[in-house]
Scaffold this active site. Structure first.
Site, PDB file in Angstrom:
ATOM      1  N   ARG A  94      69.097  61.823  41.935  1.00  0.00           N
ATOM      2  CA  ARG A  94      70.743  61.646  41.094  1.00  0.00           C
ATOM      3  C   ARG A  94      71.875  61.441  42.295  1.00  0.00           C
ATOM      4  NH1 ARG A  94      69.240  63.160  35.979  1.00  0.00           N
ATOM      5  NH2 ARG A  94      67.466  64.070  35.371  1.00  0.00           N
TER       6      ARG A  94
ATOM      7  N   HIS B  24      72.038  58.655  36.091  1.00  0.00           N
ATOM      8  CA  HIS B  24      71.193  59.040  35.485  1.00  0.00           C
ATOM      9  C   HIS B  24      70.192  58.336  34.535  1.00  0.00           C
ATOM     10  CE1 HIS B  24      73.517  63.011  36.172  1.00  0.00           C
ATOM     11  NE2 HIS B  24      74.977  62.146  35.775  1.00  0.00           N
TER      12      HIS B  24
ATOM     13  N   GLN C 204      67.499  57.721  37.538  1.00  0.00           N
ATOM     14  CA  GLN C 204      66.591  59.194  37.993  1.00  0.00           C
ATOM     15  C   GLN C 204      65.634  58.774  36.178  1.00  0.00           C
ATOM     16  OE1 GLN C 204      65.679  61.050  39.632  1.00  0.00           O
ATOM     17  NE2 GLN C 204      63.722  62.351  38.613  1.00  0.00           N
ATOM     18  N   GLU C 205      66.478  59.171  35.385  1.00  0.00           N
ATOM     19  CA  GLU C 205      65.602  59.051  33.756  1.00  0.00           C
ATOM     20  C   GLU C 205      64.544  58.542  33.331  1.00  0.00           C
ATOM     21  OE1 GLU C 205      65.913  61.993  31.943  1.00  0.00           O
ATOM     22  OE2 GLU C 205      67.588  62.933  33.042  1.00  0.00           O
ATOM     23  N   THR C 206      64.446  56.809  33.603  1.00  0.00           N
ATOM     24  CA  THR C 206      64.410  55.951  33.992  1.00  0.00           C
ATOM     25  C   THR C 206      63.763  54.422  34.799  1.00  0.00           C
ATOM     26  OG1 THR C 206      65.864  54.463  32.480  1.00  0.00           O
ATOM     27  CG2 THR C 206      64.350  55.902  31.162  1.00  0.00           C
TER      28      THR C 206
END
Length: 481
Positions: free
Chosen positions: A324, A150, A153-155
């Site tokens: 993801r 995750h 994907q997020e950062t």
């Protein structure tokens, strides 16, 4: 892995829910308010959270004092046990392997801060005491790798391996986590993400925005909006929401940049389970969740994070969930994380949690308190003077000590029809007189019947109830004998 069966426990809870009594009394210090006893409030709370799963969830959110966390260093003998487990299953060299791009772009993320973020929460990579004890290391490793999927994907950098200009080391995309500590386009000193700030609602009463601050995304999970900063601050600073509301930059520039992600990983958001409990199977999906395609596996963690825009058939080929899943599968293969037969990596076959109606389901537990608006004819104004568990987010959590009392006492501030309530340790009610002929406020008296008040006898002139003979004048229902 062992599972806790919720249904039988819930049936038991349904009987316990009515095993308490509320006896609110007029507040002698407030002519429009009422007092309730803390014992009665605790009984009301306990009756609704008797299911053992509430204790399990609350245990997962326990924290260590920051003075202990700040002393954590790699390989230190004094490190907490869950930190030592992380150092064993995910040592410094593995952190370096997955954060090579981050070293240049976001040096705020370090292995030491990663260990401190984990050290704040004993449940993350903690020792299981049931039949999962022997799997404690494996669950820890799987939790970390899930988090990194995750993070990617997020950062993450999202740079193709073939793009040697921007990715000269030829890193896989799942090796490119944590390259952003602040949301792109934002910097400290900018006001933003202040939607709702200053409104007269429950969020602003509990988590008021600070002037001049921006609540844009920061940290590994890109914590955003004042209500999330306030709630996270309460966990980090012993219930003090103001620390991060006044200084949100700490979520970027300290070990809170990773602790915010671990906190999210451990926190159930009713009716969604905590991601940890999906991975370690503390959570058992309800029948409605099963019918909606929601079960074990990485796909459900996507639904927990962002199911509304990443899950469901319509999002099957969408970039975010596809990324993801690619990152998870790459990491799982590299680290030999087994995927069980009943686990799904995808969530396109799942109904997003935001579209799933679980209201009324008997095998679902909720974690937020809201005012109980049911009529109680035996209480002043028919008001319950209680809160109840609901399937949506509120300012009050069943997993946070003291939140039930805050719900009951603070509710009047945002709801005009809710009386002001003050909690006292004990309510001293008037004792019933021992003289059999003594006047009783709740007794009906007919004409000719006699009573005694403070040694004086009175006779009823007509039917009466609740009229104090001592206060009766010549037109009243009583006369002195």
């Amino acid at each position: 892995m062992s599972k806790l069966s919720l249904l039988s426990m819930l049936i038991g809870c349904s009987f316990a829910a009515n095993s308490f009594a509320m006896n609110p009394q007029p507040d002698p210090q407030n002519p429009t308010g009422y007092i309730v006893s803390r014992v009665e409030l605790k009984a009301a709370e306990d009756a609704q959270t008797a299911n053992p799963m509430y204790a399990v969830w609350a245990k997962a959110l326990e924290t260590r004092p920051n003075i202990i966390v700040d002393a954590i260093e790699p390989k230190a003998a004094s490190n907490p046990e869950n930190v030592k487990r992380v150092e064993k299953v995910f040592p410094q060299e593995q952190w370096d392997f997955l954060t090579q791009m981050a070293k240049e772009k976001a040096p705020e993320y370090t292995y030491t801060r990663f260990l401190r973020a984990i050290g704040k929460f004993p449940a993350f990579c903690g020792e299981y005491t049931d039949d999962r004890k022997s799997q404690s290391d494996a669950i820890c490793k799987k939790s970390i790798i899930t988090a990194f999927a995750h993070f990617s994907q997020e950062t993450g950098g999202h740079i193709s391996k073939e793009n040697i200009w921007d990715n000269p080391l030829g890193l896989e995309e799942w090796q490119q986590a944590l390259v952003h500590v602040r949301e792109m386009g934002w910097s400290e000193g900018q006001e933003g993400y202040t939607t709702g700030c200053g409104q007269d609602d429950w969020q602003n009463k509990r988590w008021p925005c600070a002037a001049g601050q921006g609540y844009f995304g920061r940290g590994a999970k890109q914590l955003s909006y004042h209500f999330n900063y306030g709630a996270f601050s309460e966990v980090m600073y012993d219930g003090d929401a103001s620390v991060l509301l006044n200084n949100p930059g700490l979520v970027a520039d300290s070990w809170l940049n990773l602790a915010s992600a671990i906190w999210f990983f451990l926190t159930p958001q009713a009716p969604k389970p905590a991601m940890l409990h999906v991975i370690d199977r503390t959570w058992t999906p309800s029948q409605r969740e099963i019918d909606a395609g929601i079960g074990y596996g990485f796909g459900t963690t996507i639904n927990v994070i962002n199911g509304g825009i990443e899950c469901g058939e319509q999002n099957k080929t969408k970039g975010q969930p596809v990324n993801r899943i690619r990152y998870w599968e790459g990491l799982a293969a590299h680290y030999n994380i087994p995927v069980e037969l009943d686990e799904e990596n995808t969530c396109w076959q799942q109904t997003p949690y935001g579209s799933l109606n679980l209201n009324g389901a008997t095998d679902v537990l909720y974690t937020n308190w809201d005012g109980n608006w049911k009529n109680h004819a035996d209480r002043p104004g028919g008001v319950s003077f209680e809160c109840e568990l609901v399937g949506f987010q509120t300012a009050y959590s069943a997993l946070v000590p003291g939140d039930y009392e805050k719900c009951v006492t603070n509710f009047y501030r945002s709801h005009a029809n809710w009386p002001e309530v003050r909690v006292v340790e004990k309510i001293d009610l008037p004792t019933e007189p021992t003289d059999p002929n003594a006047w009783k406020a709740n007794t009906v008296y007919n004409q000719g019947e006699r009573v005694v008040v403070n040694g004086v006898t009175y006779e009823a002139k007509s039917w009466t109830q609740g009229d104090n003979p001592e206060l009766s004048d010549q037109w009243g229902p009583w006369k002195k004998v």
